[in-house]
Design an enzyme around this catalytic site. Structure first.
Site, mmCIF file in Angstrom:
data_model
loop_
_atom_site.group_PDB
_atom_site.id
_atom_site.type_symbol
_atom_site.label_atom_id
_atom_site.label_comp_id
_atom_site.label_asym_id
_atom_site.label_seq_id
_atom_site.Cartn_x
_atom_site.Cartn_y
_atom_site.Cartn_z
ATOM 1 N N TYR A 61 21.857 -23.582 -10.605
ATOM 2 C CA TYR A 61 22.906 -23.345 -9.616
ATOM 3 C C TYR A 61 22.540 -22.157 -8.725
ATOM 4 C CZ TYR A 61 26.373 -26.569 -11.647
ATOM 5 O OH TYR A 61 27.063 -27.675 -12.085
ATOM 6 N N GLY A 62 21.534 -22.341 -7.917
ATOM 7 C CA GLY A 62 21.161 -21.296 -6.972
ATOM 8 C C GLY A 62 20.422 -21.910 -5.809
#
Length: 329
Positions: A61-62
């Site tokens: 999640y980046g």
């Protein structure tokens, strides 16, 4: 009721009926600790003290750095260590079910958290079509014995896969997409199996990636926003699917609530073990989402709305207009 008792090996843990998806907090040009910390802290404050807030993060999640979300959480809990026990952290990692890949993924996630918050539940991000799910669960169970994390989850699984996995080790939660936009036959099958096996269902994207709120504007999406590529967000599909938004808007107006609140309440009403998992980058929207727990949909309310929605076929697949082996694995 605002509380849900988790399933599987976490039956002694009570979580809030509405969780918090964290992906968007480390995605986009406006991502910052100040914004992320404010969202998470407010969500915890809105959670009753006898319950934990379900947080959903992932290794990837980046936007520019794959462990950015977990590193953000590490900084948050380093600043607010007293809030660590107020949360239940679920982390998605590798798709590969190869033992070495799972071990590498878990290690990477733990290193990113730097000991400031434990991983409560770990799940592979999808069901690996090349390796039996039983093998993945055995690897994860061994990591529990080593103290790496406490509970096992599944993501985007079918009802049959859930049954197979649970026969090896109790599954605490399954994460699947549920919304008035995404309520398929297999959705119902997974919900039914989870209730039979005492597994919690974490319902991600209850707002249809924002489209069902009625406030969505494709022109506001950033150049790298994944929704630009989703099948249901192409112009012809959006024009057709607007009929669904109109039904929700009318039903919400009749109750003096927002369409977003209605969606969350609708998902929550599908079962006592179902936890809607909206995500947001705005504190006012977070407060709006969390207030949905106060809404009560009767059986007739639920049936009438579900029947109305069923008359309109959703146009476009859930992702890139194909199901493939990575959906309902």
């Amino acid at each position: 009721m605002s509380a849900v008792q988790l399933g599987g090996t976490a039956i002694d843990t009570s979580i809030h009926k509405i969780g918090l998806g964290l992906m968007t907090l480390t995605w986009g040009p406006d991502a910052s600790d100040e914004r992320s910390f404010g969202i998470i802290k407010t969500a915890i404050e809105l959670t009753p003290p006898d319950q934990k807030l379900f947080l959903n993060s992932a290794e990837f999640y980046g936007e520019d750095r794959d462990v950015a979300n977990l590193e953000m959480l590490s900084r948050f809990f380093a600043k607010f260590p007293e809030l660590a026990d107020r949360t239940f952290l679920s982390v998605k990692g590798t798709m590969s079910a190869a033992p070495e890949a799972i071990i590498r993924s878990v290690t990477k996630c733990l290193n990113a958290l730097k000991g400031h918050k434990k991983i409560d539940l770990f799940q592979c991000c999808r069901v690996d079509p090349t390796i039996p799910v039983e093998s993945a669960i055995k690897t994860l169970a061994n990591l529990i014995k080593e103290g790496k994390f406490d509970h096992i989850g599944l993501s985007e699984c079918s009802a049959g896969t859930l049954r197979r996995a649970n026969a090896v080790h109790p599954i605490t939660a399954v994460e699947i997409e549920i919304s008035p936009f995404s309520y398929e036959d297999e959705t119902r099958a997974v919900i039914s199996a989870s209730q039979e096996l005492n597994v919690t269902v974490i319902a991600y994207s209850p707002l249809g990636h924002g489209f069902l709120t009625g406030k969505f504007n494709k022109e506001d999406l950033g150049a790298r926003d994944i929704r630009r590529n989703l099948a249901r967000f192409q112009d012809d599909a959006m024009a057709h699917n607007q009929k669904i938004v109109d039904i929700l808007a009318a039903a919400a107006d009749a109750r003096s609530i927002t369409a977003g609140q209605l969606c969350i309440a609708w998902v929550a009403a599908l079962g006592s073990n179902i936890v809607p998992l909206p995500g947001t980058t705005k504190v006012d929207r977070l407060r709006e989402n969390m207030k949905a727990i106060d809404l009560v949909l009767t059986f007739d309310d639920l049936s009438q709305l579900t029947e109305a929605l069923a008359k309109i076929e959703v146009r476009g697949g859930r992702y890139f207009d194909r199901s493939g082996e990575l959906l309902w694995g």
